[in-house]
Design a protein around this motif. Structure first.
Motif, PDB file in Angstrom:
ATOM      1  N   GLN A  15       0.853  -1.178   0.000  1.00  0.00           N
ATOM      2  CA  GLN A  15       0.000   0.000   0.000  1.00  0.00           C
ATOM      3  C   GLN A  15       0.893   1.235   0.000  1.00  0.00           C
ATOM      4  O   GLN A  15       1.649   1.476   0.939  1.00  0.00           O
ATOM      5  CB  GLN A  15      -0.899  -0.011   1.240  1.00  0.00           C
ATOM      6  CG  GLN A  15      -1.691   1.257   1.483  1.00  0.00           C
ATOM      7  CD  GLN A  15      -2.623   1.607   0.332  1.00  0.00           C
ATOM      8  OE1 GLN A  15      -2.253   2.445  -0.495  1.00  0.00           O
ATOM      9  NE2 GLN A  15      -3.778   0.991   0.280  1.00  0.00           N
ATOM     10  N   ARG A  17       0.326   4.301   0.390  1.00  0.00           N
ATOM     11  CA  ARG A  17       0.031   5.339   1.374  1.00  0.00           C
ATOM     12  C   ARG A  17       0.662   5.056   2.729  1.00  0.00           C
ATOM     13  O   ARG A  17       1.264   5.936   3.346  1.00  0.00           O
ATOM     14  CB  ARG A  17      -1.486   5.493   1.528  1.00  0.00           C
ATOM     15  CG  ARG A  17      -1.907   6.623   2.484  1.00  0.00           C
ATOM     16  CD  ARG A  17      -3.422   6.766   2.558  1.00  0.00           C
ATOM     17  NE  ARG A  17      -4.058   5.569   3.084  1.00  0.00           N
ATOM     18  CZ  ARG A  17      -4.742   4.702   2.351  1.00  0.00           C
ATOM     19  NH1 ARG A  17      -4.870   4.880   1.046  1.00  0.00           N
ATOM     20  NH2 ARG A  17      -5.292   3.627   2.891  1.00  0.00           N
ATOM     21  N   ASP A  18       0.551   3.817   3.229  1.00  0.00           N
ATOM     22  CA  ASP A  18       1.036   3.522   4.580  1.00  0.00           C
ATOM     23  C   ASP A  18       2.074   2.401   4.635  1.00  0.00           C
ATOM     24  O   ASP A  18       2.547   2.045   5.711  1.00  0.00           O
ATOM     25  CB  ASP A  18      -0.139   3.181   5.498  1.00  0.00           C
ATOM     26  CG  ASP A  18      -0.977   2.011   4.975  1.00  0.00           C
ATOM     27  OD1 ASP A  18      -0.471   1.251   4.134  1.00  0.00           O
ATOM     28  OD2 ASP A  18      -2.139   1.881   5.395  1.00  0.00           O
ATOM     29  N   GLY A  19       2.436   1.837   3.489  1.00  0.00           N
ATOM     30  CA  GLY A  19       3.469   0.807   3.478  1.00  0.00           C
ATOM     31  C   GLY A  19       2.998  -0.581   3.870  1.00  0.00           C
ATOM     32  O   GLY A  19       3.808  -1.496   3.983  1.00  0.00           O
ATOM     33  N   LYS A  20       1.694  -0.756   4.078  1.00  0.00           N
ATOM     34  CA  LYS A  20       1.170  -2.085   4.414  1.00  0.00           C
ATOM     35  C   LYS A  20       1.528  -3.066   3.305  1.00  0.00           C
ATOM     36  O   LYS A  20       1.371  -2.770   2.128  1.00  0.00           O
ATOM     37  CB  LYS A  20      -0.348  -2.013   4.597  1.00  0.00           C
ATOM     38  CG  LYS A  20      -0.988  -3.355   4.926  1.00  0.00           C
ATOM     39  CD  LYS A  20      -2.492  -3.231   5.037  1.00  0.00           C
ATOM     40  CE  LYS A  20      -3.143  -4.575   5.306  1.00  0.00           C
ATOM     41  NZ  LYS A  20      -4.616  -4.470   5.361  1.00  0.00           N
ATOM     42  N   GLU A  21       2.003  -4.244   3.695  1.00  0.00           N
ATOM     43  CA  GLU A  21       2.523  -5.197   2.721  1.00  0.00           C
ATOM     44  C   GLU A  21       1.856  -6.560   2.861  1.00  0.00           C
ATOM     45  O   GLU A  21       1.594  -7.028   3.967  1.00  0.00           O
ATOM     46  CB  GLU A  21       4.032  -5.333   2.905  1.00  0.00           C
ATOM     47  CG  GLU A  21       4.717  -6.237   1.905  1.00  0.00           C
ATOM     48  CD  GLU A  21       6.224  -6.228   2.057  1.00  0.00           C
ATOM     49  OE1 GLU A  21       6.792  -7.307   2.294  1.00  0.00           O
ATOM     50  OE2 GLU A  21       6.819  -5.134   1.952  1.00  0.00           O
ATOM     51  N   TYR A  46      -2.490  -0.116  -4.117  1.00  0.00           N
ATOM     52  CA  TYR A  46      -1.419  -1.078  -3.874  1.00  0.00           C
ATOM     53  C   TYR A  46      -0.535  -1.201  -5.111  1.00  0.00           C
ATOM     54  O   TYR A  46      -1.038  -1.338  -6.227  1.00  0.00           O
ATOM     55  CB  TYR A  46      -1.990  -2.461  -3.540  1.00  0.00           C
ATOM     56  CG  TYR A  46      -2.484  -2.613  -2.125  1.00  0.00           C
ATOM     57  CD1 TYR A  46      -1.692  -3.206  -1.144  1.00  0.00           C
ATOM     58  CD2 TYR A  46      -3.748  -2.162  -1.760  1.00  0.00           C
ATOM     59  CE1 TYR A  46      -2.150  -3.357   0.156  1.00  0.00           C
ATOM     60  CE2 TYR A  46      -4.219  -2.307  -0.461  1.00  0.00           C
ATOM     61  CZ  TYR A  46      -3.410  -2.905   0.496  1.00  0.00           C
ATOM     62  OH  TYR A  46      -3.864  -3.045   1.773  1.00  0.00           O
TER      63      TYR A  46
END
Length: 199
Positions: A15, A17-21, A46
């Motif tokens: 993601q 925007r927030d680095g969610k992986e 993503y």
């Protein structure tokens, strides 16, 4: 994916925007069946990239320009697949062998190619994950919405580079070839699904 010739792929979704992986490991067939889901995730912000799973005989160079590809071709390092990520910025998967190549040898080959091209003025990096053609990138500074640029498959051959075998043979006889840090395998479990479609 066909040009890369791998049985399994690791797909990474990040993601922007927030680095969610998130990670998935799929066969080519499973990945193709999951494209609709990947497109939806891409539309939600993503970035989707992939690499071969397990041991393999490929290396990935990023930041290439057309002139760099021409130099590689002239030296026998023709690409198995080339993806245009941005206008004028290319990624090239180079096939060293149809069989797995030790990480140390792959790393040395990649580093030498990148260093050689950098001496010609290009800013080349060795990458682990490559862009998936047909999807967009949400990196800072990249266009969004309808102006976003799709990663485009520019060329593919699927063939082994003719310069690879003699290069690997020479490096195999050199002492103490440590793998470069930028090609080290990522830590953490990879989630593998038995079905092709992700939830």
């Amino acid at each position: 994916m066909t040009a890369m010739g791998c049985a399994q792929f690791v797909v990474r979704l990040v993601q922007a925007r927030d680095g969610k992986e998130e990670m998935r490991q799929w066969s080519e067939r499973e990945l193709l069946r999951s494209l609709a889901w990947l497109k939806r995730m891409n539309a939600r912000g993503y970035d989707v990239t992939l690499r071969p799973a397990g041991q393999h005989g490929l290396l990935l160079l990023d930041g290439l320009q057309e002139a760099d590809l021409q130099r590689l071709d002239a030296r026998g390092w023709h690409s198995a697949a080339v993806v245009e990520v941005q206008h004028g910025r290319l990624q090239a998967w180079i096939k060293l062998s149809v069989h797995p190549v030790a990480d140390a040898l792959r790393g040395q080959a990649a580093s030498r190619l990148a260093d050689d091209l950098c001496r010609s003025g290009s800013a080349i990096t060795v990458a682990e994950f490559g862009a998936l053609a047909g999807l967009t990138c949400h990196a800072p500074g990249m266009a969004e919405g309808q102006a976003a640029r799709y990663a485009l498959l520019q060329a593919l051959s699927g063939t082994v580079a003719t310069a690879a075998a003699p290069c690997l043979e020479r490096m195999a006889h050199l002492p103490d070839l440590p793998p470069p840090p930028r090609l080290s395998m990522p830590q953490g479990a990879v989630r593998k699904r038995s079905g092709g479609r992700a939830r």
